[in-house]
Design an enzyme around this catalytic site. Sequence first.
Site, PDB file in Angstrom:
ATOM      1  N   GLU A 106       2.799  -8.761   1.287  1.00  0.00           N
ATOM      2  CA  GLU A 106       3.753  -8.512   2.449  1.00  0.00           C
ATOM      3  C   GLU A 106       4.483  -9.923   2.586  1.00  0.00           C
ATOM      4  O   GLU A 106       5.469  -9.842   3.361  1.00  0.00           O
ATOM      5  CB  GLU A 106       2.829  -8.132   3.611  1.00  0.00           C
ATOM      6  N   GLY A 159       0.652 -10.265  12.052  1.00  0.00           N
ATOM      7  CA  GLY A 159      -0.676  -9.456  11.476  1.00  0.00           C
ATOM      8  C   GLY A 159      -1.369  -9.664  10.778  1.00  0.00           C
ATOM      9  O   GLY A 159      -2.726  -9.612  11.002  1.00  0.00           O
ATOM     10  N   ARG A 160      -1.074 -10.155   9.382  1.00  0.00           N
ATOM     11  CA  ARG A 160      -1.833 -10.567   8.485  1.00  0.00           C
ATOM     12  C   ARG A 160      -2.555 -11.805   8.550  1.00  0.00           C
ATOM     13  O   ARG A 160      -3.130 -12.438   7.694  1.00  0.00           O
ATOM     14  CB  ARG A 160      -1.001 -10.515   7.145  1.00  0.00           C
ATOM     15  N   LYS A 185       8.847   3.698   7.902  1.00  0.00           N
ATOM     16  CA  LYS A 185       8.409   4.008   9.145  1.00  0.00           C
ATOM     17  C   LYS A 185       9.815   4.885   9.901  1.00  0.00           C
ATOM     18  O   LYS A 185       9.346   6.064  10.523  1.00  0.00           O
ATOM     19  CB  LYS A 185       7.984   3.173   9.954  1.00  0.00           C
ATOM     20  N   LYS A 243      -0.416  -4.485  18.593  1.00  0.00           N
ATOM     21  CA  LYS A 243       0.396  -5.275  19.598  1.00  0.00           C
ATOM     22  C   LYS A 243       1.235  -5.030  20.609  1.00  0.00           C
ATOM     23  O   LYS A 243       1.116  -5.270  21.680  1.00  0.00           O
ATOM     24  CB  LYS A 243       1.124  -6.585  18.593  1.00  0.00           C
ATOM     25  N   HIS A 252     -16.599  -3.454 -16.248  1.00  0.00           N
ATOM     26  CA  HIS A 252     -16.729  -1.991 -16.905  1.00  0.00           C
ATOM     27  C   HIS A 252     -15.526  -1.069 -16.690  1.00  0.00           C
ATOM     28  O   HIS A 252     -15.753   0.260 -16.661  1.00  0.00           O
ATOM     29  CB  HIS A 252     -17.818  -1.325 -16.708  1.00  0.00           C
ATOM     30  N   GLU A 261       0.347   5.170  13.456  1.00  0.00           N
ATOM     31  CA  GLU A 261      -0.886   5.775  12.984  1.00  0.00           C
ATOM     32  C   GLU A 261      -1.976   5.328  13.895  1.00  0.00           C
ATOM     33  O   GLU A 261      -3.027   6.161  13.848  1.00  0.00           O
ATOM     34  CB  GLU A 261      -1.105   5.030  11.486  1.00  0.00           C
TER      35      GLU A 261
END
Length: 531
Positions: free
Chosen positions: A343, A257-258, A498, A196, A374, A202
């Site tokens: 979050e 964002g999510r 961050k 944004k 398993h 990153e």
Amino acid sequence: MTLNNTPAWQALTTHAASLRQCHLRELFAEDAQRFARFSRQHDGLLLDFSKQRIDADTHRLLLDLAAAADIDGWRQKMLDGEAINHTEGRAVRHVALRAGDNAPPEARAVLERLQVCCENIHNGTWRGYTGERITDIVNIGIGGSDLGPRMAVRALAAQQKPDLRVHFVANVDSADIAPLLARLNPRTTLFIIASKTFTTQETLINAATARAWLLAAAEDEAAVSRHFIAISTARERTRAFGIADDNVFEFWDWVGGRFSLWSAIGLSLALAVGWRQFEQLLAGARAMDEHFANAPASDNLPLTLALLSLWNTHFLGARSAAVLPYSQSLERLPAYLQQLEMESNGKQIDREGRPLTGIACPVVWGEPGTNGQHSFYQLLHQGGQLIPCDFIALRDSDFPLSGHHADHHRSLLANCLAQSAALAFGQTAEEVRAAGVAESLLPYRVFPGNQPSTTLLLPALNAYTLGQLLALYEHKTFCLGVLWNINSFDQWGVELGKTLARRIEPLIAGEGDDSAFDVSTRGLLAALNRR
């Protein structure tokens, strides 16, 4: 007054004390209509919560608690665009993105531009710097700019365009991007940079690597505009990167964002499955939005999931919750829901700045069935920890096979139903003896059961039902935030790491003074700088 001081909460506390020792075997034995009483159907979905450790009084008291928390009022505030994200002074309007003709004009305008972009790539109008068609899309983002579209592209693999491959890069570790670039062709690869503010560390490191990789082949800065799209509001930064304004698609600060898959962040999904399928995703979510807004509390699927989570966490003492999709195509759903719920609600401070009196959000984790059986199901069955489970199953396979190969889906569904039953009812010592097991092995073969679970049955996995599913969990997350009186739409806990990373990075290069850091961090820096 906080919610845990209300008469509704106190009534649930008293009720939980009397019900806590009751086994699901007893609850089912006492009520032949339990499935009918504790299951709901809506728009093709079936939600069975009869294997939760509740009775009719629990359900009634939980609904009283929802009323005391003013779920209806908070829902209306969200839908009306009030700034319910109070720490950032923002509205929460991701629901508006999928509102169809009622969506905000700016959202409809971006969707129209996205459609044109998709169609141009699909029909070959958009071409790379050598005039060749685009064959590969690389989405570069992280967090909500990666988890949502990555999960959805995997989920809708059965609907994907056969001549366009979509890839995702999120981790700043070069092991994520380097092997991918090594097998791609720069002449036919298009990158989507999703950030944004166009400042996400990153994402920008990966984007710079992709840009250098392209220019090493093209040797012409003009090629960037043919091979990069940005999902961003920072036009000056995207221009400086070399991305043409026509290739920049915005989304707004009222979209977290999510919760952003429904915005331009969903471009990689739209490219993978086609624009009509993306519209079906929006339609499925819109249908769930309408259900959430209008269904009575007792029949409201998202509210039901939220109340059950609250009951298991606060009143029965669960500290984690498993999401178990019996669909390989939904393998990324647990990771997506980890961010959505943890979050959003992984917080200790309420809306008034007061510490919560208990733990709010459980740890969310999971794996597709039957693989998980398993792996960690042993702990679910005999580990002595209360871990509520959400089983998610498809009535029809998204990759159907004919003839004897159809055994795949029957076996998958049989395992799903068997595991939820085994977790609920367990196996008693008498049943073990009746099976002829030696007395010396008896303690090892007893299963306590009484593990609560909910089963969500979808008719099929397609863009519409995926939209329903994701909106269902979004609204569940919202309801839990209201019940806990926390702001589900900020994420200040992400910021500290961050900030520290920016200070530490030059120290790893041997530059600067590390004296402000603790002895452990200084020791690790010294070890890293010891060549």
